[in-house]
Design an enzyme around this catalytic site. Structure first.
Site, PDB file in Angstrom:
ATOM      1  N   LYS A   3      34.042  27.418  11.752  1.00 14.31           N
ATOM      2  CA  LYS A   3      33.533  28.748  11.388  1.00 14.31           C
ATOM      3  C   LYS A   3      34.663  29.521  10.723  1.00 14.31           C
ATOM      4  CE  LYS A   3      31.958  33.071  13.416  1.00 14.31           C
ATOM      5  NZ  LYS A   3      31.254  33.720  14.510  1.00 14.31           N
TER       6      LYS A   3
HETATM    7  C1  5RP Z   1      34.855  36.184  16.932  1.00 16.92           C
HETATM    8  C2  5RP Z   1      33.647  35.420  16.608  1.00 16.92           C
HETATM    9  C3  5RP Z   1      32.391  36.131  16.595  1.00 16.92           C
HETATM   10  O1  5RP Z   1      31.365  35.357  17.078  1.00 16.92           O
HETATM   11  C4  5RP Z   1      32.064  36.474  15.194  1.00 16.92           C
HETATM   12  O2  5RP Z   1      33.147  37.029  14.502  1.00 16.92           O
HETATM   13  C5  5RP Z   1      30.948  37.384  15.167  1.00 16.92           C
HETATM   14  O3  5RP Z   1      30.305  37.394  14.012  1.00 16.92           O
HETATM   15  P1  5RP Z   1      30.388  38.635  13.042  1.00 16.92           P
HETATM   16  O4  5RP Z   1      31.791  38.682  12.508  1.00 16.92           O
HETATM   17  O5  5RP Z   1      29.390  38.241  11.989  1.00 16.92           O
HETATM   18  O6  5RP Z   1      30.005  39.874  13.776  1.00 16.92           O
HETATM   19  O7  5RP Z   1      33.663  34.256  16.337  1.00 16.92           O
HETATM   20  O8  5RP Z   1      35.895  35.624  16.238  1.00 16.92           O
END
Ligand code: 5RP
Length: 293
Positions: free
Chosen positions: A205
């Site tokens: 991710k």
């Molecule tokens: C923290 C994460 C969170 O799940 C993620 O960042 C959340 O998603 P968004 O940025 O779209 O609110 O992995 O590092």
């Protein structure tokens, strides 16, 4: 140790050449994995489109109660029809999300930081592999801090989870964190995503950036993209559109869904972009129409 000065700048990404080791399985880099891993990956990535809409609502693990997530029991279940995978903590899932809803699970297994600290980069592995198995997790999410203070410990956490994951055929999702002072450039994301893939994760991710196609081409496992800070809905749909066009295998969006004026309409519109290739313009029209109903 490689001599850093002698390293050449990588530039030959051949972004138009498809991944050469795809085989007959729909998930990048997974053709040689065990059946159980493939089954979990199929719960994450739709076998027809090869894509996923992950919905991240694990923010409470370091932010506590956040705008849009004040009442998980009320706000989360209605999103289920438009979400492939919940990305969440075991506490949120067990208390507020009915197990009968048909969504995969990306279980947040690292923790240890909070908004009250300046440095968020020190975490531990907080969830035993046995509990991930009990939760029927389709993957385990570990935060990593490449270039940050907590780099070593976070890669240690990641490696422990990858090792346990291989023992029980549960994929690991490596999350690229961007600290306040860290660059959000393709140079950084190429470095971070590739390190995680080479350490053995099955999914990465990360964030969208310039030259995103090159980040994707250089990463031998699927990339899902975080939404990041809340954007106006139209811009968030453009982000979703651009990341899919750039070769991402999906989104892992949080605030841009749960802080939207109408989260269910937003999830539905994001789903159309990711799985049906709807343009961002059409998806925004759809969002407005659904919101007004
Ligand atoms: C923290 C994460 C969170 O799940 C993620 O960042 C959340 O998603 P968004 O940025 O779209 O609110 O992995 O590092």
């Amino acid at each position: 140790m490689a001599d850093k000065d002698g390293l050449q700048i990588a530039k030959d990404y051949q972004v138009d050449v498809p991944f050469a080791q795809q085989g007959d399985f729909h998930v990048k880099g997974a053709k040689n994995l065990d059946w159980g891993m493939k089954k979990h990956l199929t719960n994450i990535f739709n076998p027809e489109t090869g894509k996923t809409v992950m919905f991240a609502f694990d923010h409470g693990y370091f932010m506590g109660s956040t705008k849009g997530l004040e009442r998980l029991d009320l706000s989360i279940p209605p999103l289920a029809p438009y979400v492939d995978v919940w990305m969440a903590t075991r506490g949120a899932l067990r208390t507020c999300v009915p197990a009968g809803l048909k969504c995969g699970v990306a279980l947040r297994v690292s923790s240890g930081s909070s908004m009250l600290n300046d440095d968020l980069s020190h975490e531990v592995v907080a969830v035993d592999i046995e509990d991930a198995i009990r939760m029927n997790a389709d993957c385990m999410a570990v935060q990593t801090f490449i270039g940050g203070d907590g780099q070593l410990s976070s890669l240690d956490n990641l490696s422990k989870v990858v090792n346990a994951g291989f023992r029980y055929s549960i994929p690991t999702l490596g999350v690229v964190a961007v600290g306040r002072d860290m660059e959000r450039t393709d140079r950084f994301f190429k470095l971070a995503t590739r390190i995680l893939a080479e350490l053995g994760v099955q999914i990465v991710k990360t964030y969208y950036c310039d030259n995103f196609e090159e980040v994707v081409a250089a990463c031998p496992v699927p990339i899902v993209v975080a939404g990041g800070k809340k954007l106006p809905e139209e811009e968030a749909l453009t982000l979703a559109y651009n990341v899919i066009k750039g070769g991402a295998a999906g989104v892992d969006m949080g605030r841009n869904i749960f802080q939207a004026e109408n989260p269910v309409a937003m999830a539905q519109s994001v789903y159309k972009v990711v799985h049906e290739g709807m343009s961002d313009k059409d998806a925004f029209e759809l969002y407005k129409e659904l919101k007004s109903k």
